[in-house]
Design a protein around this motif. Sequence first.
Motif, PDB file in Angstrom:
ATOM      1  N   LEU A  39       0.765  -1.182  -0.022  1.00  0.00           N
ATOM      2  CA  LEU A  39       0.075  -0.145   0.186  1.00  0.00           C
ATOM      3  C   LEU A  39       0.991   1.367  -0.099  1.00  0.00           C
ATOM      4  N   ASP A  40       1.918   1.212   0.779  1.00  0.00           N
ATOM      5  CA  ASP A  40       2.886   2.521   0.716  1.00  0.00           C
ATOM      6  C   ASP A  40       3.410   2.560  -0.665  1.00  0.00           C
ATOM      7  N   GLU A  41       3.882   1.438  -1.332  1.00  0.00           N
ATOM      8  CA  GLU A  41       4.464   1.890  -2.796  1.00  0.00           C
ATOM      9  C   GLU A  41       3.132   2.097  -3.537  1.00  0.00           C
ATOM     10  N   ALA A  42       1.987   1.673  -3.414  1.00  0.00           N
ATOM     11  CA  ALA A  42       0.885   2.260  -4.530  1.00  0.00           C
ATOM     12  C   ALA A  42       0.551   3.776  -4.098  1.00  0.00           C
ATOM     13  N   ALA A  43       0.533   4.062  -2.809  1.00  0.00           N
ATOM     14  CA  ALA A  43       0.457   5.379  -2.477  1.00  0.00           C
ATOM     15  C   ALA A  43       1.339   6.314  -3.269  1.00  0.00           C
ATOM     16  N   LYS A  44       2.638   6.250  -3.311  1.00  0.00           N
ATOM     17  CA  LYS A  44       3.279   6.991  -4.178  1.00  0.00           C
ATOM     18  C   LYS A  44       3.061   7.079  -5.381  1.00  0.00           C
ATOM     19  N   MET A  45       2.271   6.348  -5.968  1.00  0.00           N
ATOM     20  CA  MET A  45       1.569   6.655  -7.474  1.00  0.00           C
ATOM     21  C   MET A  45       0.382   7.280  -7.366  1.00  0.00           C
ATOM     22  N   PRO A  94      -4.624  -4.712   1.427  1.00  0.00           N
ATOM     23  CA  PRO A  94      -3.352  -5.247   0.534  1.00  0.00           C
ATOM     24  C   PRO A  94      -3.124  -6.617   1.501  1.00  0.00           C
ATOM     25  N   SER A  95      -3.827  -7.279   2.078  1.00  0.00           N
ATOM     26  CA  SER A  95      -3.586  -8.318   2.778  1.00  0.00           C
ATOM     27  C   SER A  95      -2.940  -9.699   1.840  1.00  0.00           C
ATOM     28  N   LEU A  96      -1.806 -10.239   2.290  1.00  0.00           N
ATOM     29  CA  LEU A  96      -1.145 -11.274   1.621  1.00  0.00           C
ATOM     30  C   LEU A  96      -1.891 -12.704   1.967  1.00  0.00           C
ATOM     31  N   HIS A  97      -2.680 -12.915   2.766  1.00  0.00           N
ATOM     32  CA  HIS A  97      -3.268 -13.926   3.264  1.00  0.00           C
ATOM     33  C   HIS A  97      -4.404 -13.834   4.090  1.00  0.00           C
ATOM     34  N   VAL A 124     -10.787  -2.527  -2.956  1.00  0.00           N
ATOM     35  CA  VAL A 124      -9.701  -3.133  -3.880  1.00  0.00           C
ATOM     36  C   VAL A 124      -8.811  -4.044  -2.879  1.00  0.00           C
ATOM     37  N   GLY A 125      -8.404  -5.115  -3.471  1.00  0.00           N
ATOM     38  CA  GLY A 125      -7.896  -6.014  -2.576  1.00  0.00           C
ATOM     39  C   GLY A 125      -6.880  -6.984  -3.610  1.00  0.00           C
ATOM     40  N   PHE A 126      -5.974  -7.774  -2.919  1.00  0.00           N
ATOM     41  CA  PHE A 126      -5.050  -8.783  -3.953  1.00  0.00           C
ATOM     42  C   PHE A 126      -6.063 -10.177  -4.091  1.00  0.00           C
ATOM     43  N   ASN A 127      -5.590 -10.492  -5.257  1.00  0.00           N
ATOM     44  CA  ASN A 127      -6.124 -12.016  -5.667  1.00  0.00           C
ATOM     45  C   ASN A 127      -5.580 -13.032  -4.958  1.00  0.00           C
ATOM     46  N   TYR A 161      -1.773 -10.428  -7.372  1.00  0.00           N
ATOM     47  CA  TYR A 161      -1.054 -10.726  -6.012  1.00  0.00           C
ATOM     48  C   TYR A 161       0.239  -9.891  -5.744  1.00  0.00           C
ATOM     49  N   LYS A 162       0.648  -9.117  -4.773  1.00  0.00           N
ATOM     50  CA  LYS A 162       1.810  -8.618  -4.607  1.00  0.00           C
ATOM     51  C   LYS A 162       2.354  -7.563  -5.824  1.00  0.00           C
ATOM     52  N   ASP A 163       1.300  -6.975  -6.350  1.00  0.00           N
ATOM     53  CA  ASP A 163       1.612  -5.962  -7.284  1.00  0.00           C
ATOM     54  C   ASP A 163       1.203  -4.579  -7.090  1.00  0.00           C
ATOM     55  N   ALA A 164       2.147  -3.710  -6.384  1.00  0.00           N
ATOM     56  CA  ALA A 164       1.863  -2.532  -5.852  1.00  0.00           C
ATOM     57  C   ALA A 164       1.170  -1.561  -7.164  1.00  0.00           C
ATOM     58  N   THR A 165       1.582  -1.738  -8.522  1.00  0.00           N
ATOM     59  CA  THR A 165       1.300  -1.064  -9.507  1.00  0.00           C
ATOM     60  C   THR A 165      -0.223  -1.536  -9.733  1.00  0.00           C
ATOM     61  N   ASP A 166      -0.588  -2.532  -9.744  1.00  0.00           N
ATOM     62  CA  ASP A 166      -1.999  -2.853 -10.123  1.00  0.00           C
ATOM     63  C   ASP A 166      -2.911  -2.642  -9.046  1.00  0.00           C
ATOM     64  N   LEU A 167      -2.157  -2.509  -7.886  1.00  0.00           N
ATOM     65  CA  LEU A 167      -3.160  -1.978  -6.876  1.00  0.00           C
ATOM     66  C   LEU A 167      -3.262  -0.644  -6.801  1.00  0.00           C
ATOM     67  N   ALA A 168      -2.317   0.181  -7.299  1.00  0.00           N
ATOM     68  CA  ALA A 168      -2.626   1.776  -7.499  1.00  0.00           C
ATOM     69  C   ALA A 168      -3.603   1.919  -8.631  1.00  0.00           C
ATOM     70  N   GLU A 169      -3.763   0.924  -9.488  1.00  0.00           N
ATOM     71  CA  GLU A 169      -4.508   0.976 -10.895  1.00  0.00           C
ATOM     72  C   GLU A 169      -5.945   0.824  -9.941  1.00  0.00           C
ATOM     73  N   GLY A 170      -6.116  -0.362  -9.331  1.00  0.00           N
ATOM     74  CA  GLY A 170      -7.446  -0.616  -9.017  1.00  0.00           C
ATOM     75  C   GLY A 170      -7.944   0.588  -7.936  1.00  0.00           C
TER      76      GLY A 170
END
Length: 359
Positions: free
Chosen positions: A228-234, A269-272, A290-293, A312-321
């Motif tokens: 989420l931190d990485e996505a927020a920068k975008m 952005p939960s991983l599990h 918005v969440g990971f697959n 999953y674990k894709d900050a760029t796609d998280l930001a796009e979402g």
Amino acid sequence: MKVLILSTYERTGGAAIAASRLLHALRGNGVDATMLCRRDIAWGPQRMRKQSWTSIIERGVIWMRNGFSSKDIWATDIAMCGQDITKTQEYKEADVVHLHWVNQGFLSLSIIEKIVKSGKRVVWTMHDEWPLDGVQHYYDNDVRNADDKKIIERKKQVYGKGCITFVACSEWLKHLSETKPLAVGQKIVSIPNAIDTSVFRPIPHKNKRRVLFVAQKVTDERKGVRYLDEAAKMLDDVEIVALGRDIPYIDNERDMAELYASVDAFVTPSLHDNLPNTIMEAMACGTPCVGFNVGGIPEMINHKENGYVARYKDATDLAEGIRMVLDNREQWGAAAREKVLREYSEQSVAQRYIGLYES
């Protein structure tokens, strides 16, 4: 028909909240239901009062077996110590005994064995992998230690003494549980958690492009906050609001519902994860998510219909979402609310459990 719900906690953590909500839903649908929780220490330092002697003893044993290391001390349970709820009046009067998350010194495997052998109808809602696996609540690999193998064998003996119907909160957990050796010969069904849609509901608000993130423990790596931190920068024009036990938190459900309804999107952005209450709460308030697959998240969020499921674990796609959800907030939010009313309402979930109890 009298139903007894067993949960370590009443309101602490997602599993406890789900158990309490089911209690409310059953009562609202004419079921004589009660709930018993772990008896905690009533005196001494405030932090100690949040535990029981059975939990403290068990943590001590795990600490020693971990080579006197506190690493992951709360991530495993050996169910060695427990409190004998079979002596209570609530248990004696119950026709159905419904277990939820019962670890950390609440029910030992010996007590569970007594329940299974009693002849009462037994239902166990699984909020993680522990009931049908070894000592860990979530397994990231198949490495088994001596404790793991010992507990699996002990559970096999216990479950063989009677009949348990296991309930997974998500199809993901149901399919995962069916692959476990302990699942052989067991009945496993899938029923989601319930939510009070009169509390969690939409309210009028002004669009400010605010995104909410909630976790009991934000610093838990499984919550994926670094992505989420990485996505927020975008996302230069988006305000991220974060809440958790280790940062300012809201305990009142109505205040929490108002917050969900006041933001434009919810991100997890939960991983599990199994079937996150937070996603259900946000969707009930008409807030798309918005969440990971991963886990049960794709069962809740219909991709590009009521929210966005990121790779999953894709900050760029998280930001796009997050961008897409904000751009489609009104339409996707209405669809999210509609899905909750259809699949997760107290009426819907209670009726499914009542049918299960009666069968």
